[in-house]
Design a protein around this motif. Structure first.
Motif, PDB file in Angstrom:
ATOM      1  N   LYS A  93       0.845  -1.193   0.000  1.00  0.00           N
ATOM      2  CA  LYS A  93       0.000   0.000   0.000  1.00  0.00           C
ATOM      3  C   LYS A  93       0.884   1.248   0.000  1.00  0.00           C
ATOM      4  O   LYS A  93       1.957   1.255   0.618  1.00  0.00           O
ATOM      5  CB  LYS A  93      -0.891   0.017   1.249  1.00  0.00           C
TER       6      LYS A  93
ATOM      7  N   LYS B 142     -14.216   8.891  17.291  1.00  0.00           N
ATOM      8  CA  LYS B 142     -14.817   9.107  15.982  1.00  0.00           C
ATOM      9  C   LYS B 142     -14.128  10.202  15.182  1.00  0.00           C
ATOM     10  O   LYS B 142     -14.261  10.255  13.956  1.00  0.00           O
ATOM     11  CB  LYS B 142     -16.320   9.402  16.133  1.00  0.00           C
TER      12      LYS B 142
ATOM     13  N   GLY C 147     -11.211  10.306  14.529  1.00  0.00           N
ATOM     14  CA  GLY C 147     -10.068   9.715  13.852  1.00  0.00           C
ATOM     15  C   GLY C 147      -8.916   9.657  14.836  1.00  0.00           C
ATOM     16  O   GLY C 147      -8.934  10.311  15.886  1.00  0.00           O
TER      17      GLY C 147
ATOM     18  N   LEU D 166      -3.609  -3.717  10.939  1.00  0.00           N
ATOM     19  CA  LEU D 166      -3.301  -3.073   9.671  1.00  0.00           C
ATOM     20  C   LEU D 166      -1.908  -3.458   9.223  1.00  0.00           C
ATOM     21  O   LEU D 166      -0.947  -3.254   9.954  1.00  0.00           O
ATOM     22  CB  LEU D 166      -3.373  -1.549   9.831  1.00  0.00           C
TER      23      LEU D 166
ATOM     24  N   LYS E  77      -5.497  -9.942   4.675  1.00  0.00           N
ATOM     25  CA  LYS E  77      -6.588  -9.472   5.529  1.00  0.00           C
ATOM     26  C   LYS E  77      -6.347 -10.047   6.914  1.00  0.00           C
ATOM     27  O   LYS E  77      -6.418 -11.250   7.124  1.00  0.00           O
ATOM     28  CB  LYS E  77      -7.942  -9.961   4.982  1.00  0.00           C
TER      29      LYS E  77
ATOM     30  N   ASP F  30     -12.897  -1.367  11.843  1.00  0.00           N
ATOM     31  CA  ASP F  30     -12.802  -0.136  11.038  1.00  0.00           C
ATOM     32  C   ASP F  30     -11.526   0.642  11.262  1.00  0.00           C
ATOM     33  O   ASP F  30     -11.505   1.863  11.122  1.00  0.00           O
ATOM     34  CB  ASP F  30     -13.966   0.844  11.341  1.00  0.00           C
TER      35      ASP F  30
ATOM     36  N   GLU G  32      -8.822   0.960   9.645  1.00  0.00           N
ATOM     37  CA  GLU G  32      -8.235   1.661   8.507  1.00  0.00           C
ATOM     38  C   GLU G  32      -8.969   2.966   8.216  1.00  0.00           C
ATOM     39  O   GLU G  32      -8.380   3.969   7.850  1.00  0.00           O
ATOM     40  CB  GLU G  32      -8.250   0.740   7.283  1.00  0.00           C
ATOM     41  N   VAL G  33     -10.287   2.923   8.424  1.00  0.00           N
ATOM     42  CA  VAL G  33     -11.117   4.103   8.147  1.00  0.00           C
ATOM     43  C   VAL G  33     -10.765   5.249   9.080  1.00  0.00           C
ATOM     44  O   VAL G  33     -10.812   6.424   8.706  1.00  0.00           O
ATOM     45  CB  VAL G  33     -12.609   3.738   8.309  1.00  0.00           C
ATOM     46  N   LYS G  34     -10.457   4.911  10.329  1.00  0.00           N
ATOM     47  CA  LYS G  34     -10.243   5.937  11.339  1.00  0.00           C
ATOM     48  C   LYS G  34      -8.844   6.543  11.308  1.00  0.00           C
ATOM     49  O   LYS G  34      -8.528   7.431  12.094  1.00  0.00           O
ATOM     50  CB  LYS G  34     -10.488   5.331  12.732  1.00  0.00           C
TER      51      LYS G  34
ATOM     52  N   LYS H 280      -5.228  11.809   8.973  1.00  0.00           N
ATOM     53  CA  LYS H 280      -4.135  12.308   8.135  1.00  0.00           C
ATOM     54  C   LYS H 280      -2.922  12.476   9.059  1.00  0.00           C
ATOM     55  O   LYS H 280      -3.009  13.074  10.130  1.00  0.00           O
ATOM     56  CB  LYS H 280      -4.551  13.653   7.534  1.00  0.00           C
TER      57      LYS H 280
END
Lengths: 560, 373, 343
Positions: free
Chosen positions: C113, C248, C250, C292, C299, C308, C310-312, C315
């Motif tokens: 990635k 939430k 992040g 991750l 996976k 979740d 990866e979503v959180k 930057k």
């Protein structure tokens, strides 16, 4: 009349002594001075190694937290000294000036903190007084994380050091003074304040400074239990480990040296006057039975000894707990170190090797060095220099010394680099780190030996090294084994200096304890610490047994 | 007993037979001058005592001779050989200290044989020599004991035997008897003296005890503040002390303030005393008139050199009584007088009694006035 | 006597050297790897590497991130490590800046990635796995006081958390700094400082160790520990009554990465190990411990990790972090550290 000079080649002794002193000075320079310089010299450099004068110092002084850290360091160290020294004095008084039962046992109990890595008392304190601790209410709402915890943990850690000094001081009392006082019908309390206390005042001063120095240079306890309560030692830790800012770390290290050196200088001044006080004809004091006094002292010792044993017992218990505080069932799994550390029991074995080598080479170096300083005549300046170097490590935080070793031994130009990461460097560093107390013990022992032995030998044309082997060393065997045990025990428990120095195959148990604690395996950390405590105790017991059984045969001359 | 001519102290002289010759020896410890340009000659086989109070430099001088503490300047010659810079081991001496300095972990025999073992002599020879020495100091059957099992006197005998074992040319004794009790001290005093005569070894003993020095030494070196005050036989030092210090340190002496009137007359207040001599003193000079207590006689009736005094105190000192005498008047004189016990018995003096004291002219010695000195 | 002593010294030196060099006799290349991987991961990693890369022996020097980073920098004039394997990318960026890393791109690196690859000039480091800042929340203690679980960073400033939150001291611990830097990046500088002002009121203690907060929360010493996911997951697996909460807004994150040390005397072998790091097989191993990982096809679902993740991931600009470190720490120290009064 023609004058012939006596043959000069016979001054071989002075030559040998000078050569040995030079060798010793060189070794100590390599062991202590150069590594320290390697780090401390960075305090006047920037990160590229350019000289920047006092810029780092002015930057550090401008930091608002410095004054707070300095002040915290000083008052915490002073407070610990004020708490520990009177307690240790009373305890020592009970051990030396009463006929309280179990004095030998109480002495052994008081030594337990010496045998334990300092992390152990931190773990115990958290389990006892922490937020889940069963005696938390005893703190009346105060938190153990902060100055309260630091003071308690440091007090436990320093207690045996102060006690050793004070027991020695009280043991040296002249029984005749007490007989005179009694003959004059002096009240007991007045005897205490006019005879006992003044007689031990040098020991007291010394104990205060030793405790003060120990506390101010220690970062292990404040790091684990101090919270964000800033002291100089954690400031150094923050700069070096937290931010990899060696230059500022060196600045803090240097500032840290100041109070310690000051304390040390005052101590030396006071100690100088002690010599004349002890007369060779003093009669040992034999305490008389006094049920009331002995009972009161016994109660006091039970409380102190109970606290110390409780701390140790707590850690031992912790080492068997499955998951504090939610699953208190007992298990032996925590001793299966392979589950927690890739080296498993290997770290423990490495520690044993390291401690044994430290004891052997350290004792040889320290004792012979002390002999050269104390008993040979040539090169007074060189001897003074060696003595100064020997006294220096006491004031140096282990972190500073350890990092100094990295910079020095690992330097590209240094042929000693082949030893980097090996036991050799670990042993050298540990000997250097604990040199001072061992040196003081050796010098104290040598001072008790008639200084005319060397004169007599010279008159009999026997070189000093023969007298060292035939007389000085055999007489000093108890002190020599004391030094060896001291070095062994400290090598088992040391962390701060060696954490930068161990190699892939030389990880030590004391470091494994820190790692296991960090990863949350507190019980396993306590288990390893328990192993170290029992090893140290076993060595001490072996020492006592050897003293009684084996050395007694060589020491027949002591009997009247 | 070897007969040695008495040598004048300050004049450096190097007789051909001088065993130990010290010239201009000085020693400083920082600003403190422990020895100030010492000159001394010692003949072979002599027994010499360095006498003085503590801090006078006598031990420093002994240690300089031994090479244990190096002098700041000056030379030391041993048998005509300059040993000023030689280490102790090259100087050929044995030494005995006040503390005995016996090696506690070695037996008596091992202590005595300590220096012999290093000479790589055969075992048998060493054993024989140790036996001989122990017999010499009167401890033939203590060989296997440890020092702690012996009395102080026995320990010091062992130390002596050890010092003599290598047959040194010079024996140095540093207050060897000071740590012993009085009776043992007396006995050992005689034994050391007898041993020294028998072996003929040149011996220097440091002591602060004038009685010890008087009874043992052939010559006494009286020291004070790093200088030699007088060198002489015990008789000389006692009877003809050169300085008031020597006079008072060796035996007792009372001093009376006076003024020189003529070569043989000194005025004390309104009295005049005849003296044997006033060497080098000018008329009208203030002096101190010294007199030993045992020279004072109590007599009947006035006469030359007789003072009317009163007994103010009597002190019984065994074989004699020491009387303190004071004159009446505005500036009373005080004097000590030693009265033999038989005299005391005959006359039964009591304190407060008025007496007539005779100060024989031959016993009065004139010293520079001590006021301001 | 003296000769005996010298002989003893010599013997000791020989013995000590013998111990340290035991491996070389077996003909394998000994690779000294500096790492901050967890203690219990070292043995499996070593076995896997040695199985897949023949003739290599891995010798770990493992310590906490701060200590190992300091040590590496202290040794920079004469590096002792051949490879740094499993150390925070923030540290490796520091090394890269000081030109201490060998330029080398592992064979399989292209397949990883993008976030896990060095994108600056010369390629030096390769990411292995990532870990996120989480809130370790002790449900047992919360139950006693009936405190609801926080769902956001903001929740932690509520009065019921007063004196119950611990986080690492940013000046003592790189992970502590990572959290501070993340808030400043997520919320913006002004709002970030304002947030920390409020959070400070609830902080019981800033710990000197980055791992301590989750451990303390797990042991019930604290209600809330701001730590890392893998640490919390580990405690939870052992039986700690904690929940790992990804706020939430992040979360800050760091990754473990590998780089070859410039000046390694075993460069060829070190390159083989670096190649292994980028393989799918290696990533499957990371997947046992981390949620991750670098390889897109792996996976992983290690136990007790929050979902979740990866979503959180917020930057996170590592370069910005490094450049502003001194300034941020000075500001932080001024605001919070000089208040010496402990809580």
């Amino acid at each position: 009349m023609s004058v012939e000079a006596a043959p000069r080649h016979r001054d071989r002794e002075a030559l040998v002594a000078t050569a040995l002193l030079l060798g010793l000075a060189l070794v100590l320079v390599l062991l202590i001075a150069v590594p320290l310089w390697s780090l401390l010299s960075k305090s006047v450099q920037n990160s590229n190694g350019q000289f920047v004068g006092l810029a780092n110092f002015s930057r550090y002084i401008a930091t608002p937290s410095l004054v707070a850290s300095l002040w915290n360091s000083i008052w915490v160290s002073s407070l610990v000294a004020l708490i520990v020294v009177p307690l240790a004095f009373l305890y020592a008084y009970a051990l030396t000036r009463s006929r309280m039962p179990g004095r030998g046992l109480f002495m052994a109990v008081a030594m337990t903190p010496l045998f334990a890595p300092s992390l152990l008392s931190a773990i115990s304190l958290i389990y006892i007084f922490g937020n889940q601790g069963f005696l938390k209410s005893w703190l009346f709402g105060a938190s153990i994380y902060g100055p309260v915890g630091i003071v308690i943990a440091e007090a436990v850690y320093c207690f045996p050091h102060a006690l050793l000094i004070l027991v020695t001081a009280l043991r040296l009392a002249d029984g005749r003074l007490y007989e005179v006082a009694e003959a004059l019908g002096t009240a007991k309390s007045r005897v205490f304040f006019t005879v006992t206390l003044p007689g031990a005042r040098y020991g007291l001063v010394s104990a205060v400074f030793v405790v003060f120095t120990l506390v101010i240079t220690d970062f292990g306890i404040p790091k684990v239990i101090g919270g964000q309560f800033n002291v100089l030692a954690t400031d150094a830790y923050k700069q070096i480990v937290g931010q990899q800012n060696f230059e500022m770390g060196a600045v803090v290290g240097l500032i840290l040296l100041m109070p310690a050196i000051l304390a040390f200088a005052v101590d030396r001044q006071v100690q100088k006057r002690q010599v004349a006080l002890l007369s060779a004809r003093a009669v040992p004091y034999e305490p008389k039975a006094n049920a009331k006094r002995d009972l009161a002292l016994l109660a006091f010792c039970l409380v102190i000894g109970g606290v110390l044993i409780g701390m140790l017992g707590m850690a031992i218990w912790a080492s068997f707990i499955r998951y504090w505080p939610y699953n208190l069932s007992l298990t032996l799994n925590n001793y299966d170190f392979a589950n927690f550390d890739p080296q498993g029991w290997g770290a423990y074995l490495t520690s044993l090797q390291m401690a044994a080598l430290t004891a052997i080479f350290g004792t040889a170096l320290v004792f012979m060095g002390a002999y050269l300083v104390e008993k040979t005549r040539p090169q007074p300046l060189l001897r003074g220099f060696v003595h100064f170097l020997a006294m220096l490590p006491m004031a140096v935080p282990g972190l500073v010394l350890g990092l100094g070793y990295v910079f020095f031994v690992n330097a590209k130009w240094n042929p000693l680099g082949i030893f980097y990461g090996t036991l050799v460097v670990l042993v050298a560093n540990t000997v250097a780190h604990f040199y001072t107390v061992a040196h003081i013990t050796a010098v104290t022992q040598l001072k008790q030996i008639d200084s005319e032995f060397e004169s007599v030998s010279a008159s009999l044309k026997v070189p000093f090294w023969v007298t060292f082997r035939r007389v000085t060393l055999p007489i000093s065997l108890p002190a020599v084994t004391d030094i060896a045990v001291y070095l062994f025990v400290n090598a088992l428990t040391t962390v701060s200096a060696v954490i930068f120095l161990y190699g892939p195959s030389t990880k030590l148990a004391s470091i494994a304890i820190v790692h296991m604690d960090e990863m949350g395996a507190v019980a396993a950390a306590a288990a390893m610490a328990t192993c170290i405590v029992f090893t140290a105790m076993a060595v001490k017991l072996l020492h006592l047994a050897l003293d009684r059984l084996v050395f007694a045969r060589f020491q027949a001359w002591r009997k009247r | 007993m070897p007969n040695h001519a008495v040598m004048p102290s300050a004049a450096p002289r190097a007789p051909a037979g001088s065993f130990l010759s010290i010239r201009g020896l000085s020693k400083s410890f920082g600003p403190f001058q422990a020895l100030k340009s010492i000159d001394l000659e010692i003949g072979e086989g002599e027994f010499v005592c360095f006498l003085g109070s503590s801090g006078c430099g006598k031990t420093t001088l002994l240690r300089a001779i031994a090479g244990l503490d190096r002098q700041t300047s000056g030379t030391i010659m041993l048998r005509g050989l300059d040993v000023s810079n030689a280490p102790p081991s090259a100087r050929d001496f044995g030494i005995v200290f006040q503390s005995y300095a016996l090696f506690p972990n070695l037996t008596v025999a091992a202590n005595v044989g300590y220096g012999l073992v290093n000479q790589r002599k055969p075992r048998v020879a060493i054993d024989a020599r140790v036996k001989e020495l122990l017999a010499l100091v009167g401890l033939p059957d203590q060989a296997m004991k440890y020092p702690a099992q012996l009395s102080g006197g026995q320990q010091q005998r062992v130390a002596l035997a050890r010092a003599l074992a290598t047959s040194p040319g010079l024996l140095l004794l540093d207050e060897p008897l000071s740590a012993l009790d009085a009776r043992v001290r007396l006995r050992l005093r005689e034994e050391i003296r007898a041993l020294q005569r028998r072996l003929g070894v040149t011996t220097i003993m440091v002591t602060h005890d004038q009685e010890e020095a008087l009874s043992m030494a052939e010559r006494i070196v009286v020291m004070n503040h790093g200088v030699i005050e007088q060198v002489g036989t015990p008789e000389e030092v006692y009877a003809r002390p050169k300085t008031a210090f020597v006079a008072d340190f060796v035996g007792r002496m009372t001093f009376l303030p006076g003024v020189i009137e003529s070569e043989t007359l000194v005025r004390l207040g309104d009295q005049r005393l005849r003296v044997a001599e006033t060497p080098g003193f000018a008329t009208g000079e203030l002096v101190a008139l010294g007199l030993r207590p045992e020279a004072v006689r109590l007599v009947d009736g006035a006469g030359e050199n007789r003072l009317a005094m009163r007994i103010t105190a009597l002190e019984y000192l065994g074989s004699f009584v020491r009387a303190t005498l004071s004159s009446d008047g505005a500036a009373p004189l005080t004097l000590l007088a030693d009265l033999p016990f038989n005299v005391m018995q005959d006359r039964a003096y009591i304190p407060g009694q008025a007496v007539m004291a005779e100060l024989p002219a031959g016993a009065l010695r004139v010293f520079p006035s001590r006021t301001g000195a | 006597m003296k000769q005996g002593w010298l002989a003893g010294v010599a013997m000791g030196l020989v013995l000590a050297m013998g111990w340290s060099n035991a491996a070389e006799a077996q003909g394998r290349t000994r690779i000294t790897a500096y790492t901050a991987l967890e203690n219990d991961q070292l043995q499996p990693f070593k076995q896997a590497i040695e199985a897949d890369v023949p003739d290599v022996e891995i010798a770990w020097v493992r310590d906490s991130t701060g200590v190992i980073t300091s040590r590496f920098l202290a040794e920079k004039d004469n590096p002792r490590a051949d490879i740094v394997l499993g150390l925070a990318a923030t540290s490796l960026l520091l090394f890269e800046k000081l030109n201490l890393l060998e330029e080398y791109k592992p064979a399989g690196a292209d397949a990883l990635k993008p976030a896990y690859k060095d994108t600056s000039g010369g390629y030096t480091w390769t990411g292995m796995d990532a870990f996120l800042a989480v809130v370790c929340f002790n449900t047992a203690e919360a139950g006693k006081d009936k405190i609801a679980a926080p769902t956001s960073w903001m929740d932690l400033t509520k009065p019921e958390f007063k004196g119950k939150v611990v986080m690492p001291h940013p000046a003592s611990s790189g992970t502590g700094y990572l959290k501070v830097a993340a808030w400043l990046q997520i919320m913006g500088e002004q709002a970030g400082w304002a947030y920390m002002d409020k959070l400070h009121e609830n902080i019981a203690v800033y710990t000197h160790s980055g791992s301590a907060p989750c451990v303390q929360a797990a042991k019930g010493e604290r209600l809330v520990g701001i730590g890392f996911d893998m640490r919390g997951a580990r405690e939870k697996t052992q039986g700690a009554p904690i929940d790992l909460i990804l706020p939430k807004e992040g979360a800050g994150w760091d990754m473990e990465a590998t780089a070859i040390v410039k000046g390694s005397k075993n460069l060829a072998a070190a390159k083989k190990v670096a190649d292994w790091v980028a393989t799918k097989k290696a990533n499957e191993l990371y997947g046992k411990y981390y949620a991750l990982v670098a390889h897109p096809d792996v996976k992983s679902a290690p136990p007790n990790y929050p979902a979740d993740a990866e979503v959180k991931m917020a930057k996170n600009d590592f370069t910005w972090m490094a450049e502003n470190r001194e300034r941020i720490l000075a500001e932080w120290t001024k605001r919070y550290d000089s208040k010496a009064a402990p809580r």
